[in-house]
Design an enzyme around this catalytic site. Structure first.
Site, PDB file in Angstrom:
ATOM      1  CE1 TYR A 108      -3.181  -2.927   0.400  1.00  0.00           C
ATOM      2  CE2 TYR A 108      -3.364  -2.460   2.744  1.00  0.00           C
ATOM      3  CZ  TYR A 108      -3.712  -3.210   1.632  1.00  0.00           C
ATOM      4  OH  TYR A 108      -4.597  -4.245   1.782  1.00  0.00           O
ATOM      5  CG  HIS A 176      -1.711  -8.719   0.165  1.00  0.00           C
ATOM      6  ND1 HIS A 176      -1.248  -7.424   0.167  1.00  0.00           N
ATOM      7  CD2 HIS A 176      -3.055  -8.612   0.066  1.00  0.00           C
ATOM      8  CE1 HIS A 176      -2.269  -6.585   0.077  1.00  0.00           C
ATOM      9  NE2 HIS A 176      -3.374  -7.292   0.005  1.00  0.00           N
ATOM     10  CB  SER A 255     -13.776  -4.049   0.602  1.00  0.00           C
ATOM     11  OG  SER A 255     -12.511  -3.636   0.174  1.00  0.00           O
ATOM     12  N   GLY A 258     -17.999  -2.122   0.765  1.00  0.00           N
ATOM     13  CA  GLY A 258     -17.934  -2.167  -0.694  1.00  0.00           C
ATOM     14  C   GLY A 258     -17.092  -1.056  -1.282  1.00  0.00           C
TER      15      GLY A 258
HETATM   16  N1  LIG Z   1      -6.447  -8.405   1.760  1.00  0.00           N
HETATM   17  C1  LIG Z   1      -6.736  -7.729   0.679  1.00  0.00           C
HETATM   18  O1  LIG Z   1      -6.480  -8.154  -0.432  1.00  0.00           O
HETATM   19  C2  LIG Z   1      -7.390  -6.395   0.817  1.00  0.00           C
HETATM   20  C3  LIG Z   1      -7.993  -5.772  -0.285  1.00  0.00           C
HETATM   21  C4  LIG Z   1      -8.614  -4.542  -0.071  1.00  0.00           C
HETATM   22  C5  LIG Z   1      -8.617  -3.961   1.180  1.00  0.00           C
HETATM   23  N2  LIG Z   1      -7.994  -4.587   2.219  1.00  0.00           N
HETATM   24  C6  LIG Z   1      -7.952  -4.004   3.572  1.00  0.00           C
HETATM   25  O2  LIG Z   1      -9.264  -3.776   4.013  1.00  0.00           O
HETATM   26  C7  LIG Z   1      -9.385  -2.419   4.410  1.00  0.00           C
HETATM   27  C8  LIG Z   1     -10.790  -1.961   4.188  1.00  0.00           C
HETATM   28  O3  LIG Z   1     -11.092  -1.996   2.804  1.00  0.00           O
HETATM   29  P1  LIG Z   1     -11.720  -0.733   2.129  1.00  0.00           P
HETATM   30  O4  LIG Z   1     -10.906   0.452   2.466  1.00  0.00           O
HETATM   31  O5  LIG Z   1     -11.978  -1.061   0.713  1.00  0.00           O
HETATM   32  O6  LIG Z   1     -13.095  -0.696   3.000  1.00  0.00           O
HETATM   33  P2  LIG Z   1     -14.504  -0.080   2.885  1.00  0.00           P
HETATM   34  O7  LIG Z   1     -14.833   0.282   4.264  1.00  0.00           O
HETATM   35  O8  LIG Z   1     -15.386  -1.007   2.138  1.00  0.00           O
HETATM   36  O9  LIG Z   1     -14.345   1.218   2.013  1.00  0.00           O
HETATM   37  C9  LIG Z   1     -13.613   2.336   2.467  1.00  0.00           C
HETATM   38  C10 LIG Z   1     -14.273   3.522   1.872  1.00  0.00           C
HETATM   39  O10 LIG Z   1     -15.514   3.664   2.533  1.00  0.00           O
HETATM   40  C11 LIG Z   1     -15.683   4.978   2.963  1.00  0.00           C
HETATM   41  N3  LIG Z   1     -16.253   4.867   4.309  1.00  0.00           N
HETATM   42  C12 LIG Z   1     -15.782   4.195   5.364  1.00  0.00           C
HETATM   43  N4  LIG Z   1     -16.598   4.333   6.438  1.00  0.00           N
HETATM   44  C13 LIG Z   1     -17.625   5.105   6.023  1.00  0.00           C
HETATM   45  C14 LIG Z   1     -18.787   5.601   6.638  1.00  0.00           C
HETATM   46  N5  LIG Z   1     -19.065   5.334   7.905  1.00  0.00           N
HETATM   47  N6  LIG Z   1     -19.638   6.347   5.936  1.00  0.00           N
HETATM   48  C15 LIG Z   1     -19.363   6.637   4.658  1.00  0.00           C
HETATM   49  N7  LIG Z   1     -18.265   6.202   3.988  1.00  0.00           N
HETATM   50  C16 LIG Z   1     -17.409   5.443   4.668  1.00  0.00           C
HETATM   51  C17 LIG Z   1     -14.335   5.617   3.036  1.00  0.00           C
HETATM   52  O11 LIG Z   1     -14.529   6.929   2.641  1.00  0.00           O
HETATM   53  P3  LIG Z   1     -13.403   8.104   2.849  1.00  0.00           P
HETATM   54  O12 LIG Z   1     -12.390   7.867   1.788  1.00  0.00           O
HETATM   55  O13 LIG Z   1     -14.180   9.338   2.651  1.00  0.00           O
HETATM   56  O14 LIG Z   1     -12.886   7.949   4.228  1.00  0.00           O
HETATM   57  C18 LIG Z   1     -13.513   4.795   2.043  1.00  0.00           C
HETATM   58  O15 LIG Z   1     -13.471   5.452   0.783  1.00  0.00           O
HETATM   59  C19 LIG Z   1      -8.343  -1.678   3.574  1.00  0.00           C
HETATM   60  O16 LIG Z   1      -8.013  -0.438   4.131  1.00  0.00           O
HETATM   61  C20 LIG Z   1      -7.220  -2.668   3.603  1.00  0.00           C
HETATM   62  O17 LIG Z   1      -6.491  -2.530   4.810  1.00  0.00           O
HETATM   63  C21 LIG Z   1      -7.410  -5.792   2.062  1.00  0.00           C
END
Ligand SMILES: NC(=O)c1ccc[n+]([C@@H]2O[C@H](COP(=O)([O-])OP(=O)(O)OC[C@H]3O[C@@H](n4cnc5c(N)ncnc54)[C@H](OP(=O)(O)O)[C@@H]3O)[C@@H](O)[C@H]2O)c1
Length: 354
Positions: A108, A176, A255, A258
């Site tokens: 990242y 990963h 995620s 989503g």
């Molecule tokens: N293992 C893997 O292959 C893999 C792949 C993807 C992700 N991950 C991990 O999983 C974590 C979470 O994934 P993700 O970031 O895609 O998660 P997510 O929570 O599905 O999406 C994050 C997005 O949601 C928005 N958000 C979060 N909370 C919110 C709320 N209460 N109200 C409105 N919008 C909200 C954020 O907006 P803002 O930008 O405005 O804050 C951000 O853009 C990543 O940070 C990473 O550490 C792992």
């Protein structure tokens, strides 16, 4: 409003009431609020006697973490521009609120996200459960160089992560992506040496198939499997969830919102910055986007009760009272929770900046 120094604030457990945990702010103690008749004074009085509800904990095998984690990926890459100062205060705020499970990966940034998270927890290492990942190889220029699970690479990647994090151990170390050219036994064998060397406490896999999980777990107990799981990603339910349940492995849903879509974070690709990785994600291309919007409208509005409300209320400890990044970027309305749990949208105008 004048700035209130943190030392003048009441202990955190005295703050917050009737709001989601993540939304609680540390209000000034009644004696420090501006004037006895003021709204701030009345609010601070109401909140100061209310007991603090601690964050729920979950067990990932024998590792205890907060039920709500903080994924840090988007703070450095993929979801538009970065703002390290804002991310740093988010990280500290999460820890203050009891969200101790922090997720990063070497890829990242690339590499910068580990540095950011490491800086955030260096002075409070014991209050964080730090998870990072290796396996997706990237160049310093951001290029993607494939997947590696070779034992030599595992050892090198771990040392490099520790250095970037500025820590002496990683609490949860994930592969990963599985390298299909290297038997999982060899990769997990090398990972288990890291545990014996004290560099890593627990092992995890990400997006591994059922059989791979079983084989890995036979070499060393796997503490957690991290895979996408949310209202619109149900794939793990067929095989993965039964497998991890049977083996006693914890499941970490990534995620969960989503990638911001399920909370109504964006309604068209134009809402995203030009560099945002989601612009190229097939789910958001052409007709897919509209179909997903339709499904989202029908299903999620009533089911996202657990999503923390994010109405902006200035934190008196921050000099820079900026609203969440998404609001700044687009100035749009966003999800609201009403007393009944029903959700509705209302425009940003008229909502004020509480
Ligand atoms: N293992 C893997 O292959 C893999 C792949 C993807 C992700 N991950 C991990 O999983 C974590 C979470 O994934 P993700 O970031 O895609 O998660 P997510 O929570 O599905 O999406 C994050 C997005 O949601 C928005 N958000 C979060 N909370 C919110 C709320 N209460 N109200 C409105 N919008 C909200 C954020 O907006 P803002 O930008 O405005 O804050 C951000 O853009 C990543 O940070 C990473 O550490 C792992």
């Amino acid at each position: 409003m004048s700035r209130v120094e943190p030392k003048n604030l009441p202990p955190f457990r005295e703050a917050g009431r009737g709001r989601s945990l993540i939304d609680r702010r540390v209000d000034p103690h009644p004696s420090q609020a501006e004037g006895e008749g003021s709204r701030a004074y009345r609010n601070a009085r109401k909140r100061s006697a209310i007991p603090f509800t601690p964050m729920k904990q979950r067990k990932l095998r024998d590792l205890s973490v907060s039920a709500m984690g903080l994924g840090c990926m988007g703070m450095s890459e993929f979801y538009g521009s970065r703002d390290d100062a804002h991310s740093m205060s988010t990280l500290h705020r999460a820890l203050d609120l009891g969200v101790n499970f922090l997720d990063t990966a070497d890829m990242y940034g690339p590499f910068t996200n580990e540095q950011l998270v490491g800086r955030a927890i260096r002075d409070r290492r014991d209050s964080a459960v730090l998870a990072t990942k290796f396996g997706n190889m990237r160049g310093a220029d951001g290029s993607f160089a494939g997947v590696s699970g070779h034992p030599d690479y595992v050892r090198k990647a771990c040392d490099a992560s520790l250095q970037r994090l500025g820590l002496d151990h990683i609490d949860l170390y994930y592969q990963h992506r599985v390298d299909t050219n290297v038997p999982i036994e060899e990769t997990v064998g090398a990972m288990s040496e890291l545990v014996r060397a004290g560099k890593v406490r627990h092992l995890g896999l990400s997006e591994a198939a059922s059989q791979t999980i079983r084989r890995a777990n036979a070499v060393h107990p796997i503490t957690a499997l991290q895979t996408e799981y949310s209202l619109w990603s149900r794939d793990p339910e067929d095989e993965i969830l039964p497998t991890v349940r049977e083996l006693g492995i914890g499941f970490v849903a990534y995620s969960p919102i989503g990638r911001g879509f399920l909370s109504g974070g964006f309604k068209s690709l134009d809402d995203l910055e030009p560099t945002d990785w989601r612009r190229a994600n097939p789910r958001f291309q052409g007709d897919n986007f509209q179909k997903n919007l339709d499904v989202d409208r029908r299903t999620t509005r009533h089911r996202l009760g657990h999503v923390p409300r994010r109405r902006h209320r200035p934190d008196p400890r921050q000099q820079d009272h900026r609203p969440p990044r998404r609001e700044r970027r687009r100035g749009r309305g966003y999800l609201h929770r009403r007393g009944t749990g029903a959700h509705r949208r209302r425009p940003a105008e008229g909502r004020g900046s509480r």
